[in-house]
Design a protein around this motif. Structure first.
Motif, PDB file in Angstrom:
ATOM      1  N   GLN A 162       0.461  -1.213  -0.098  1.00  0.00           N
ATOM      2  CA  GLN A 162       0.055  -0.125  -0.024  1.00  0.00           C
ATOM      3  C   GLN A 162       0.726   0.925   0.029  1.00  0.00           C
ATOM      4  OE1 GLN A 162      -2.571   0.463   3.414  1.00  0.00           O
ATOM      5  NE2 GLN A 162      -3.424   2.454   2.449  1.00  0.00           N
ATOM      6  N   TRP A 164       0.857   5.106   0.729  1.00  0.00           N
ATOM      7  CA  TRP A 164       0.684   6.203   1.888  1.00  0.00           C
ATOM      8  C   TRP A 164       1.242   7.268   1.267  1.00  0.00           C
ATOM      9  CZ3 TRP A 164       0.868   7.159   6.811  1.00  0.00           C
ATOM     10  CH2 TRP A 164       0.006   8.112   7.331  1.00  0.00           C
ATOM     11  N   ASN A 585     -15.190  10.107   0.062  1.00  0.00           N
ATOM     12  CA  ASN A 585     -13.404   9.148   0.468  1.00  0.00           C
ATOM     13  C   ASN A 585     -12.996   9.092   1.077  1.00  0.00           C
ATOM     14  OD1 ASN A 585     -11.578   8.294  -0.825  1.00  0.00           O
ATOM     15  ND2 ASN A 585     -10.432  10.855  -2.070  1.00  0.00           N
ATOM     16  N   ILE A 586     -12.492   8.124   2.266  1.00  0.00           N
ATOM     17  CA  ILE A 586     -12.118   7.818   3.180  1.00  0.00           C
ATOM     18  C   ILE A 586     -10.863   6.939   3.306  1.00  0.00           C
ATOM     19  CG2 ILE A 586     -12.107   6.652   5.603  1.00  0.00           C
ATOM     20  CD1 ILE A 586     -15.209   7.028   5.425  1.00  0.00           C
ATOM     21  N   ASN A 587      -9.705   7.726   3.421  1.00  0.00           N
ATOM     22  CA  ASN A 587      -8.303   6.956   3.696  1.00  0.00           C
ATOM     23  C   ASN A 587      -8.049   7.390   4.396  1.00  0.00           C
ATOM     24  OD1 ASN A 587      -7.923   7.772   0.109  1.00  0.00           O
ATOM     25  ND2 ASN A 587      -8.430   9.627   0.730  1.00  0.00           N
ATOM     26  N   SER A 588      -8.246   6.972   5.778  1.00  0.00           N
ATOM     27  CA  SER A 588      -7.953   6.712   6.651  1.00  0.00           C
ATOM     28  C   SER A 588      -7.397   4.938   7.472  1.00  0.00           C
ATOM     29  CB  SER A 588      -8.310   7.178   8.159  1.00  0.00           C
ATOM     30  OG  SER A 588      -8.753   8.727   8.262  1.00  0.00           O
ATOM     31  N   THR A 589      -6.419   5.172   7.608  1.00  0.00           N
ATOM     32  CA  THR A 589      -6.038   3.382   7.659  1.00  0.00           C
ATOM     33  C   THR A 589      -5.725   3.220   8.522  1.00  0.00           C
ATOM     34  OG1 THR A 589      -4.110   3.827   6.689  1.00  0.00           O
ATOM     35  CG2 THR A 589      -5.748   3.341   5.456  1.00  0.00           C
ATOM     36  N   ASN A 607      -9.253   0.338   6.777  1.00  0.00           N
ATOM     37  CA  ASN A 607     -10.314   1.776   6.619  1.00  0.00           C
ATOM     38  C   ASN A 607     -11.213   2.273   7.491  1.00  0.00           C
ATOM     39  OD1 ASN A 607      -9.007   1.192   3.708  1.00  0.00           O
ATOM     40  ND2 ASN A 607      -9.537   4.125   3.234  1.00  0.00           N
ATOM     41  N   ASP A 609     -14.135   4.818   9.774  1.00  0.00           N
ATOM     42  CA  ASP A 609     -14.357   6.168  10.781  1.00  0.00           C
ATOM     43  C   ASP A 609     -15.177   6.038  11.878  1.00  0.00           C
ATOM     44  OD1 ASP A 609     -15.278   8.830   9.932  1.00  0.00           O
ATOM     45  OD2 ASP A 609     -16.634   8.234   8.262  1.00  0.00           O
ATOM     46  N   GLN A 680     -14.634   5.095  -1.083  1.00  0.00           N
ATOM     47  CA  GLN A 680     -13.457   5.484  -2.389  1.00  0.00           C
ATOM     48  C   GLN A 680     -14.171   5.430  -3.594  1.00  0.00           C
ATOM     49  OE1 GLN A 680      -9.985   3.026  -1.153  1.00  0.00           O
ATOM     50  NE2 GLN A 680      -9.594   4.386   0.008  1.00  0.00           N
ATOM     51  N   LYS A 687     -12.136  -2.076  -0.054  1.00  0.00           N
ATOM     52  CA  LYS A 687     -10.946  -2.635   1.143  1.00  0.00           C
ATOM     53  C   LYS A 687     -11.795  -3.409   2.235  1.00  0.00           C
ATOM     54  CE  LYS A 687      -7.869   0.543  -0.982  1.00  0.00           C
ATOM     55  NZ  LYS A 687      -6.780   1.372  -0.604  1.00  0.00           N
ATOM     56  N   PHE A 689     -13.620  -2.784   6.153  1.00  0.00           N
ATOM     57  CA  PHE A 689     -13.892  -1.080   7.022  1.00  0.00           C
ATOM     58  C   PHE A 689     -14.391  -1.301   8.295  1.00  0.00           C
ATOM     59  CE2 PHE A 689     -15.470   2.641   7.499  1.00  0.00           C
ATOM     60  CZ  PHE A 689     -14.656   3.675   6.673  1.00  0.00           C
TER      61      PHE A 689
END
Length: 878
Positions: A162, A164, A585-589, A607, A609, A680, A687, A689
């Motif tokens: 990945q 990032w 678009n949630i990119n936090s992992t 990912n 939230d 996303q 992916k 979540f």
């Protein structure tokens, strides 16, 4: 024996070559010559000697034709039209006259030729403008060549990788201290949605950049007030741009003035910088210290967990970026558990960031538009060469006469290439005007801000001149190479020149090539339209219709429960929920994930939230197992997790509900499983979540409204927001999730579709113009044949069909080549999307039918008109 009459006759033949002499002049000059011969003979000279002396007088008058012309002309300059200007070679002047005469007689073909090439050059010029503008980002910094962004590539134990672009809190300080290639390092984080209070005025919509003090040592943002070395000596300080300072304080001196941020803390202005240039990857109105993130105790985290900010380094001049990145990887290796993952660092040069940012690379779009522009120019050149070649086939007698009069092959090559280059030069000047005329429209379609000043770039002119010369040489190559080497006898026999009755092999190949390119464009346009339709209608796993999504500032976050209660008072509002991020678009992992039954060496990056109550019900995300977060289960806040189906498969759980799950080393249980949903863009596969319950993380507010009461609902939402935060404006009507998704997650798709659609239109236009010009040219050469066949009983429809058959057969052949090629290119185009529209035969059938109909209308209208002429008039054509 000397024959006076024969000598006089030869002299008259020579004198008739004088272009200004008329028949009456010749009679007068002949009488004068005979009188002079008779007078000299009376003085004792013989007939031959007398004639030679009399003739010598005329030989000395070398400008005799010019004298006669000036005696008659009313032109002021007195230069006969057959004489070349003083600075022009005589042969070149003659070629120019021939070219002008042909232009008058063949204005239709010349208009199509030059106009088509000018259009292609104009499109190419606009593309060069845009590419040059996009490639010039961030080059205004003094150390631009030595600045780079550090970003990690994560390699997990299961072999997955990945990339990032986030970073780690301690990374900048460690690289500055331990990496010999790094002169300085700084962290930077962009923050939107600020609420700035200046006295009794409130400003929203400004962008802040939180950065380390070393930021101004690395980047060149010139100060007009304050000192970059001391601007961030205090934590609660700020540097603003000139425009922002004027907006906040008018003509007052902003230095030392205070900004109240989100009603939480004050920042004192310690510096003013010039406005950020338009071609900067870093966009901001305010810069504040990175340490503001950790107020009030300013204790920075020392862990190596990922966070959404960037780390930039200033490399030592002459450093090798690859070896520097390898050194960085070795320095940071001890901070990661190799049993879970290893981290390799890479350097992205600042001058490449705009085009090659791993999160949103613009380079593929640049390449696509460059390809479109190249195809359009190629079509224009093919059209130019095709008509130029066809016109060259009619010049057999001219070639034969020139060769019979002593003209060499080199002279003819110069003539053909010179004419072609002159036409392409005329097209260039027309293209410049077209490009400037179309520039505002291009800016609107592409969302660009290009300016005509880009014409001052020498590289732009070099590209233009190169394209023009290439086009001219391509068009004149066939007549120069083939026709110029014909023998005079063969050239004079026009019927023996290949292609005089119909299109020759070069013309056929070029027609096929034109329609192959046009067919590819048409298929590309249809596919992009379908993909955009797919994006707008695809099932994302939640109901995006009638869903308003509004970012909450600090003041509204504190009043969220009041906001929710007031919104639900109106019957048009169905439900309200909040979350930390928008599902666009949630990119936090998070990689710190453990679960019941995890095998040795197995790891999953998820990912995540933070969401509030009623989140799944408001967004319409269905649960497939278990339950949603509930106020009836207080433990959900600290120990409840909801995962998606992909996460269940990644963890290898058959019955996940109730199983132990640890996220961020916080133990809990899986209380529910939701159906896979897209968090996303569709370019990215779904992916694993995980949702965490935290009502305090309420950065986004979601409001579900009734479709039949949309106007009332929006008015109510507007009034509630205005009542809770007086003085601020909210674009409620533009806050529908669907609209925000298209603007934020797919910023270039509409531009690509518009560009390809325009390219497709131009491709069809150029192809049809070329086909029309060639068909008109060749049909005109068969006028007598058409007349004779009508007299012999052929019908107009039959003649039109015969005349069209050859051209339409070429279009069919072109489609047989174009459609498979378009299918391959379409497949590659759609591979950029993990989820995309399907390719089926109807796309290619539609494209093929469209090309055939357009070609049939183009040629059919022309041939029907030719076949409908009176045969008597046709037989009179020479």
């Amino acid at each position: 024996m000397f024959d006076l009459e024969q000598a006089v006759a030869e002299w008259l033949k020579e004198m008739r070559r004088k272009q200004a002499l008329q028949d009456g002049d010749m009679t007068e000059l002949e009488a004068h010559l005979r009188d002079k011969v008779e007078d000299l003979a009376g003085k004792g000279l013989g007939p031959e000697e007398a004639f030679q002396k009399a003739r010598e007088e005329f030989d000395r008058a070398k400008d005799l034709d010019g004298d006669f012309y000036r005696a008659r002309t009313t032109r002021r300059n007195g230069r006969p039209p057959w004489q070349a200007p003083r600075l022009a070679p005589a042969l070149a002047w003659h070629y120019l006259k021939v070219m002008v005469r042909k232009a008058r007689r063949q204005s239709l073909y010349l208009g199509i030729n030059i106009g088509g090439l000018a259009l292609g050059l104009a499109v190419c010029l606009l593309a060069v403008f845009w590419i040059a503008n996009e490639a010039g980002f961030d080059r205004f910094h003094k150390e631009a060549a030595n600045i780079a962004q550090v970003y990690p590539e994560l390699l997990f134990a299961d072999g997955k990788r990945q990339t990032w672009t986030g970073s780690f809190y301690p990374l900048a300080a460690e690289l500055k201290a331990a990496c010999p290639d790094v002169l300085d390092a700084a962290r930077a984080e962009t923050v939107d949605g600020l609420r700035i209070r200046v006295g009794d005025k409130i400003f929203t919509g400004d962008t802040a950049l939180l950065a380390d003090p070393s930021f101004f040592n690395i980047f060149t943002f010139p100060f007009v007030a304050g000192d970059p070395r001391t601007a961030f000596n205090e934590h609660f300080s700020a540097v603003v741009s000139e425009t922002t300072a004027k907006k906040y304080f008018g003509d007052e001196d902003p230095m030392g003035k205070v900004l109240r941020v989100n009603d939480a803390f004050d920042l004192a202005i310690t510096g003013v910088i010039r406005d950020v240039p338009s071609r900067s990857s870093l966009r901001f109105d305010i810069v504040a210290p990175f340490a503001v993130n950790f107020a009030p105790n300013f204790q920075e985290p020392d862990h190596w967990g990922g966070n959404p900010f960037q780390t930039y380094v200033l490399l030592r001049p002459g450093s090798n970026p690859v070896s520097a990145a390898e050194t960085m990887t070795r320095i940071a290796a001890g901070h990661f558990d190799p049993a879970k993952m290893t981290v390799a660092f890479h350097l992205l040069p600042l001058t490449r960031k705009h085009l090659h940012d791993p999160d949103a690379p613009l380079a593929p779009i640049i390449r696509l538009f460059a390809l479109v522009a190249a195809f359009i120019l190629l079509l224009a050149c093919v059209n130019f060469a095709n008509l130029g070649t066809a016109r060259g086939l009619t010049r057999g007698k001219e070639i034969g006469i020139r060769k019979a009069m002593g003209g060499s092959k080199l002279d003819l090559v110069k003539q053909f290439l010179g004419e072609s280059l002159a036409h392409s030069a005329a097209a260039l000047f027309l293209a410049l005007g077209l490009a400037l005329l179309l520039l505002p429209l291009f800016n609107e379609v592409m969302g660009a801000s290009l300016h005509p000043s880009l014409l001052g770039n020498p590289l732009v002119w070099l590209a233009l001149v190169g394209l023009t010369v290439f086009s001219g040489l391509a068009a004149g190559a066939y007549p120069a190479a083939v026709l110029a080497r014909l023998e005079p006898r063969t050239a004079l026999e026009t019927k023996n020149i290949r292609g005089t009755r119909g299109a020759g092999i070069p013309q056929k190949v070029l027609i096929v090539l034109q329609f192959v390119l046009a067919g590819v464009f048409i298929v590309g346009t249809i596919i992009l339209d379908r993909q955009m339709g797919f994006i707008k209608t695809a099932d994302l796993g939640y109901d995006r219709r009638n869903l308003v999504s509004i970012p909450l500032n600090q003041a509204l976050r504190k009043q969220y429960e009041t906001l929710r209660t007031e919104l639900l008072r109106h019957p048009a509002v169905v439900s309200v929920a909040a979350s930390a991020q928008n599902p666009i678009n949630i990119n936090s992992t998070v990689s710190a994930v453990d679960w019941e039954g995890r095998g040795e060496g197995r790891s999953v990056v998820m990912n995540f939230d933070w969401v509030g109550f009623d989140y799944f019900e408001t967004l319409g995300i269905p649960l497939t197992r278990g339950r949603s977060f509930s106020r009836d289960f207080p433990a959900d806040v600290t120990a409840g997790y909801i995962v998606n189906e992909t996460a269940v498969r990644a963890m290898g759980l058959e019955d996940p509900v109730g199983r132990r799950l640890s996220v961020f080393r916080q133990e809990g249980r899986i209380v529910g499983v939701v159906r896979d949903f897209h968090f996303q863009p569709l370019r990215v596969p779904i992916k694993p979540f995980v949702f965490l319950l935290n009502p305090e993380r309420n950065g986004e507010c979601f409001i579900r409204i009734r479709p039949e009461s949309g106007t009332e609902a929006l008015a109510h939402i507007q009034s509630v927001f205005a009542a809770l935060v007086p003085g601020e404006t909210f674009d409620i009507a533009g806050s529908f999730l669907d609209d925000r998704m298209m603007a934020e997650a797919y910023p270039y798709e509409d531009r690509i579709r518009s560009g390809v659609r325009a390219g497709s239109l131009l491709a069809v236009l150029l192809s049809c113009a070329g086909l029309f010009g060639l068909a008109a040219f060749l049909t005109g050469r068969r006028t007598k044949e058409i007349g004779m066949r009508k007299i012999l009983g052929a019908s107009g429809f039959r003649l039109a069909l015969d005349l069209s058959r050859e051209f339409l057969g070429l279009v069919v052949l072109a489609e047989l080549v174009a459609l498979p090629a378009a299918a391959v290119l379409a497949g590659k185009l759609l591979t950029g999307y993990a989820f995309h529209a399907t390719l089926d035969w109807t796309i290619f059938a539609l494209a093929g039918c469209f090309s055939m109909v357009i070609a049939a209308l183009t040629v059919g209208s022309l041939t029907l008109r030719a076949a409908g002429k009176n045969p008597v008039q046709s037989l009179r054509v020479e």
